[in-house]
Enzyme design. Structure first.
Site, short mmCIF file in Angstrom:
data_model
loop_
_atom_site.label_atom_id
_atom_site.label_comp_id
_atom_site.label_asym_id
_atom_site.label_seq_id
_atom_site.Cartn_x
_atom_site.Cartn_y
_atom_site.Cartn_z
N ASP A 185 0.85 -1.20 0.00
CA ASP A 185 0.00 0.00 0.00
C ASP A 185 0.88 1.25 0.00
O ASP A 185 0.57 2.24 0.65
CB ASP A 185 -0.93 0.01 1.21
CG ASP A 185 -2.02 1.09 1.11
OD1 ASP A 185 -2.37 1.46 -0.03
OD2 ASP A 185 -2.50 1.56 2.15
N ASP A 202 2.66 2.65 8.15
CA ASP A 202 1.41 1.88 7.94
C ASP A 202 1.70 0.58 7.21
O ASP A 202 1.37 0.39 6.04
CB ASP A 202 0.38 2.72 7.18
CG ASP A 202 -0.18 3.84 8.03
OD1 ASP A 202 -0.03 3.78 9.26
OD2 ASP A 202 -0.77 4.78 7.46
#
Length: 250
Positions: A185, A202
């Site tokens: 991502d 993240d």
């Protein structure tokens, strides 16, 4: 690595965090999460939980005080809108055998997965926050910021030397690939400029290269990074970056 804040793209970090605090401070914790946080306080892992600095569907990140500095405490929500998607990133990753589809154990595994990914990346020399520990749905890690103010995302700054920043990111993608991992991502929204260096953040969805969809997600990561930097004047395509990261092995 020089950078300057864009007037329209980057509101004051203090103002942004005050707005986020007002927006997400309520309704975060359930009893078991409170117990975990109390245990962290009692164990002196953190001295106090100060304020939220960012939040999304899956988790809220808090700044916590520790001695004369700070740590980041990421609380993964048991009630979120994307937990069904989590399973796709866990199932097929050989590091996690027969993951549960039940919400609570899956969210706890999601937190554990981010801790494992950060640990592996640190070992490979990738610029990521240092992870300290993971307890159930709570992850404690290095706070990326100065003076208690969280550092800016790549999407929030205008770079003075985009070529240099891109080169550092590409090198870190190569290191991550050599360590057998894909972020899955990666974009300007998951890169933080801390003290002039781009840190990947993240990481819960990050997968092993042995995951059946690893090549697909790596290609998407390369496309996202190339798209951002091509707009900043760097001559790069997703295909070129993919070939570089994999040494043409994918």
């Amino acid at each position: 690595m020089a950078l300057r804040m864009g007037k329209r793209k980057a509101p004051k970090r203090e103002d942004k965090q005050i707005k986020e605090r007002n927006m997400i401070a309520g309704g975060v914790f359930e009893d078991k999460t409170v117990d975990v946080l109390i245990n962290l306080l009692n164990a002196k892992v953190i001295d106090s939980l100060d304020c939220p600095v960012s939040g999304g569907k899956e988790a809220i990140v808090f700044r916590a005080s520790k001695g004369k500095g700070y740590r980041a405490v990421k609380v993964f929500k048991y009630e979120n809108t994307s937990f069904r998607k989590m399973f796709d990133y866990v199932d097929g990753d050989p590091r996690f055998y027969k993951p549960s589809r039940q919400k609570r154990p899956l969210v706890q595994l999601w937190a554990k997965k981010e801790y494992a990914n950060l640990k592996a990346c640190r070992g490979a020399g990738v610029l990521v926050p240092e992870p300290f520990l993971c307890r159930e749905n709570v992850l404690v890690m290095e706070f990326l910021g100065v003076g208690g103010i969280q550092s800016a995302l790549l999407s929030e700054v205008v770079l003075e030397d985009a070529e240099k920043t891109f080169e550092t990111i590409a090198q870190n993608m190569e290191k991550m690939f050599s360590a057998g991992l894909v972020h899955a991502d990666l974009s300007e929204y998951n890169v933080m400029l801390h003290k002039g260096e781009p840190y990947f953040i993240d990481f819960a969805q990050g997968v092993s290269l042995k995951h059946p969809r690893a090549a697909e997600w790596l290609e998407k990561d390369c496309a996202n990074v190339a798209k951002f930097f091509s707009k900043a004047g760097v001559r790069i395509t997703g295909k070129d970056l993919l070939a570089r990261v994999t040494n043409k092995r994918v």
